[in-house]
Design a protein around this motif. Structure first.
Motif, PDB file in Angstrom:
ATOM      1  N   ASN A  27     -34.317  10.277  35.253  1.00  0.00           N
ATOM      2  CA  ASN A  27     -33.087  10.018  34.507  1.00  0.00           C
ATOM      3  C   ASN A  27     -33.410   9.163  33.298  1.00  0.00           C
ATOM      4  N   GLU A  28     -32.748   9.423  32.184  1.00  0.00           N
ATOM      5  CA  GLU A  28     -33.039   8.692  30.944  1.00  0.00           C
ATOM      6  C   GLU A  28     -32.826   7.188  31.077  1.00  0.00           C
ATOM      7  N   GLY A  29     -31.858   6.786  31.856  1.00  0.00           N
ATOM      8  CA  GLY A  29     -31.554   5.365  31.971  1.00  0.00           C
ATOM      9  C   GLY A  29     -32.181   4.687  33.165  1.00  0.00           C
ATOM     10  N   THR A  30     -32.143   5.348  34.317  1.00  0.00           N
ATOM     11  CA  THR A  30     -32.574   4.693  35.557  1.00  0.00           C
ATOM     12  C   THR A  30     -33.840   5.262  36.168  1.00  0.00           C
ATOM     13  N   GLY A  31     -34.383   6.319  35.566  1.00  0.00           N
ATOM     14  CA  GLY A  31     -35.604   6.904  36.118  1.00  0.00           C
ATOM     15  C   GLY A  31     -35.317   7.714  37.368  1.00  0.00           C
ATOM     16  N   MET A  32     -36.332   7.878  38.188  1.00  0.00           N
ATOM     17  CA  MET A  32     -36.212   8.672  39.410  1.00  0.00           C
ATOM     18  C   MET A  32     -35.731   7.822  40.575  1.00  0.00           C
ATOM     19  N   SER A  33     -35.012   8.461  41.478  1.00  0.00           N
ATOM     20  CA  SER A  33     -34.573   7.787  42.702  1.00  0.00           C
ATOM     21  C   SER A  33     -35.765   7.685  43.657  1.00  0.00           C
ATOM     22  N   PRO A  34     -35.676   6.834  44.667  1.00  0.00           N
ATOM     23  CA  PRO A  34     -36.765   6.761  45.655  1.00  0.00           C
ATOM     24  C   PRO A  34     -37.055   8.111  46.312  1.00  0.00           C
ATOM     25  N   ALA A  35     -36.024   8.900  46.585  1.00  0.00           N
ATOM     26  CA  ALA A  35     -36.234  10.227  47.194  1.00  0.00           C
ATOM     27  C   ALA A  35     -36.998  11.139  46.240  1.00  0.00           C
ATOM     28  N   GLN A  36     -36.664  11.089  44.954  1.00  0.00           N
ATOM     29  CA  GLN A  36     -37.380  11.911  43.976  1.00  0.00           C
ATOM     30  C   GLN A  36     -38.833  11.467  43.860  1.00  0.00           C
TER      31      GLN A  36
END
Length: 71
Positions: A27-36
């Motif tokens: 994601n442009e703002g928050t990056g990847m989630s832990p699952a990703q």
């Protein structure tokens, strides 16, 4: 491949990609989630110069990586 600025990520233009590859963009703002993050085997980053930006637009980053994969 996850395209994210994380420890151990390889510069995108130094990798020899296989013919079949999957890319997951952060994601442009928050990056990847832990699952990703946990779904990715390797990580790539796109170097950026200067202090004006913290990230690229995800569509532009995808275009840069896919172009490198195809050449």
């Amino acid at each position: 491949y996850g395209v994210e600025i994380v420890e151990g990520a390889k510069r995108f233009d130094t990798v020899s990609f296989p013919a079949c590859a999957a890319f997951m963009m952060g994601n442009e703002g928050t990056g990847m989630s832990p699952a990703q993050l946990s779904a990715c085997d390797e990580f790539l980053y796109i170097p950026q110069y200067g202090g004006g930006t913290a990230s690229l637009n995800v569509a532009n980053a995808t275009a840069v990586v896919l172009h490198q994969w195809m050449v």
